[in-house]
Design an enzyme around this catalytic site. Structure first.
Site, PDB file in Angstrom:
ATOM      1  N   ARG A 130       6.862 -13.885  12.613  1.00  0.00           N
ATOM      2  CA  ARG A 130       7.405 -12.485  12.625  1.00  0.00           C
ATOM      3  C   ARG A 130       6.694 -11.661  13.506  1.00  0.00           C
ATOM      4  O   ARG A 130       5.298 -11.485  13.287  1.00  0.00           O
ATOM      5  CB  ARG A 130       7.349 -12.047  11.151  1.00  0.00           C
ATOM      6  CG  ARG A 130       7.846 -10.734  10.850  1.00  0.00           C
ATOM      7  CD  ARG A 130       7.583 -10.435   9.509  1.00  0.00           C
ATOM      8  NE  ARG A 130       8.005  -9.088   9.061  1.00  0.00           N
ATOM      9  CZ  ARG A 130       7.308  -8.021   8.895  1.00  0.00           C
ATOM     10  NH1 ARG A 130       6.158  -7.778   9.807  1.00  0.00           N
ATOM     11  NH2 ARG A 130       7.756  -6.940   8.446  1.00  0.00           N
ATOM     12  N   HIS A 187       0.800  -0.987  -0.865  1.00  0.00           N
ATOM     13  CA  HIS A 187      -0.237  -0.326  -0.394  1.00  0.00           C
ATOM     14  C   HIS A 187       0.307   1.061   0.166  1.00  0.00           C
ATOM     15  O   HIS A 187       1.434   0.989   0.357  1.00  0.00           O
ATOM     16  CB  HIS A 187      -1.131  -0.669   0.425  1.00  0.00           C
ATOM     17  CG  HIS A 187      -0.741  -1.028   1.843  1.00  0.00           C
ATOM     18  ND1 HIS A 187       0.303  -1.959   2.025  1.00  0.00           N
ATOM     19  CD2 HIS A 187      -0.487  -0.324   3.159  1.00  0.00           C
ATOM     20  CE1 HIS A 187       0.673  -2.372   3.363  1.00  0.00           C
ATOM     21  NE2 HIS A 187       0.506  -0.991   3.911  1.00  0.00           N
ATOM     22  N   ASP A 237      -0.644   4.023   3.167  1.00  0.00           N
ATOM     23  CA  ASP A 237      -1.423   3.862   4.436  1.00  0.00           C
ATOM     24  C   ASP A 237      -2.513   5.257   4.485  1.00  0.00           C
ATOM     25  O   ASP A 237      -3.085   5.240   5.455  1.00  0.00           O
ATOM     26  CB  ASP A 237      -0.483   4.207   5.594  1.00  0.00           C
ATOM     27  CG  ASP A 237       0.253   3.090   5.793  1.00  0.00           C
ATOM     28  OD1 ASP A 237      -0.289   1.817   5.450  1.00  0.00           O
ATOM     29  OD2 ASP A 237       1.462   2.782   6.444  1.00  0.00           O
ATOM     30  N   HIS A 272       4.459   0.518  -0.151  1.00  0.00           N
ATOM     31  CA  HIS A 272       5.258  -0.545   0.688  1.00  0.00           C
ATOM     32  C   HIS A 272       4.368  -1.755   0.917  1.00  0.00           C
ATOM     33  O   HIS A 272       3.187  -1.848   0.637  1.00  0.00           O
ATOM     34  CB  HIS A 272       5.451  -0.022   2.065  1.00  0.00           C
ATOM     35  CG  HIS A 272       4.851   0.366   3.091  1.00  0.00           C
ATOM     36  ND1 HIS A 272       3.859   1.485   2.585  1.00  0.00           N
ATOM     37  CD2 HIS A 272       3.710  -0.038   4.080  1.00  0.00           C
ATOM     38  CE1 HIS A 272       2.819   1.697   3.697  1.00  0.00           C
ATOM     39  NE2 HIS A 272       2.842   0.744   4.314  1.00  0.00           N
TER      40      HIS A 272
END
Length: 302
Positions: free
Chosen positions: A270, A187, A189, A260
């Site tokens: 994570r 996508h 941002d 990204h």
């Protein structure tokens, strides 16, 4: 993903954010106008009213190491932004994350991972309620400001860079034998991608005001979960990957030049601080200033 599904996904994300943003804009002290609030915030590290005693703040900050830097497109990779001790303390704060993405959805990107988050104001409120020691919330603020200042400096920005949205996020792998999905789909941002044409339109309901994005990583005790830049809006395969580790900062301009995503987290948890920034003062994150005020009040009372 077809265009209609992609559009509805973005619309769902934005609707929750706009509702939250409307509430956040109620912040600020009586008698202060937006210009005064914004001028006080620009590149103030540490802010003038931040408590400066040792019990509140870890004074030792590493000197960031710029690993990679480009300006076409704007991309930065820096290590040593946080020490191991600071990462460990922020991971303590991550224990207070709640399921969801901050936009009123529990599984925003994949049902194969548990997604949890803690925004900066909620962290401060937990300190106010005595649930979280103030030092952890203050470190959250300081580390976020440190990232913002590094981005403004390295990209040589000539106008103020404001926080737009900040939250601590953790992705935990579930027990799935085989994964073919991503932890976070490819996508931009600040624009809506039409996968059929490769166009990415910077129009509502996208977060069009976002100008820069960053991820500040806290750990590497997991498998998978690499960040990656895609080749282009028409080729969404990974062009460049970045493996998370404590103190590593990835920052980039938020447009279609930096498509990204995140590879699947296949084992472990994570955690990172995700930050979005804007050059538009009308979209400054009011909750950041509110969090600072809460911590300042706690220190004053104590």
């Amino acid at each position: 993903m077809d265009l209609e599904h992609s559009f509805m996904h973005v619309l769902d994300e934005l609707s929750g954010h706009l509702e939250q943003f409307g509430e956040e804009r109620q912040g600020g002290e009586e008698g202060q106008d937006d210009a005064e609030l914004l001028d006080n915030d620009f590149l103030a590290y540490p802010p003038a009213n931040m408590p400066q005693t040792e019990e509140w703040e870890w004074q030792e900050w590493n000197k960031p190491e710029i690993v990679r830097f480009t300006t076409d497109p704007d991309r930065m990779l820096a290590d040593n932004v946080l020490s191991q001790d600071q990462c460990d303390k922020l991971l303590e704060l991550a224990k207070y994350c709640k399921e969801g993405d901050g936009y009123q959805r529990k599984a925003p990107h994949t049902y194969n991972e548990l997604f949890e988050e803690l925004n900066i104001l909620d962290a401060a409120k937990k300190s106010q309620e005595g649930e979280v020691v103030p030092e952890l919330s203050q470190l959250y603020i300081n580390a976020s400001r440190r990232s913002r200042d590094a981005i403004a400096k390295e990209f040589n920005l000539q106008t103020p860079l404001y926080f737009s949205y900040t939250h601590l996020v953790c992705r935990t792998a579930k027990h799935v034998v085989e994964r073919r999905d991503l932890s976070h789909h490819v996508h931009s941002d600040n624009c809506i991608l039409n996968e059929a044409t490769g166009d990415c339109d910077k129009v509502p309901p996208a977060y069009t005001w976002r100008d820069y994005s960053a991820i500040m990583y806290l750990n590497d005790e997991f498998e998978g979960g690499d960040f990656f830049y895609a080749h282009s809006t028409k080729d969404l395969s990974p062009e460049e990957t970045v493996s998370p580790k404590c103190g590593r900062l990835v920052a980039f301009s938020a447009g279609k030049e930096n498509m990204h995503g995140v590879l699947a987290v296949t084992k472990g948890r994570r955690c990172a601080v995700a930050l979005w920034f804007t050059l538009d003062p009308n979209h400054k994150e009011a909750t950041f200033s509110m969090a600072e005020e809460i911590l300042h009040e706690i220190k004053t009372v104590s």
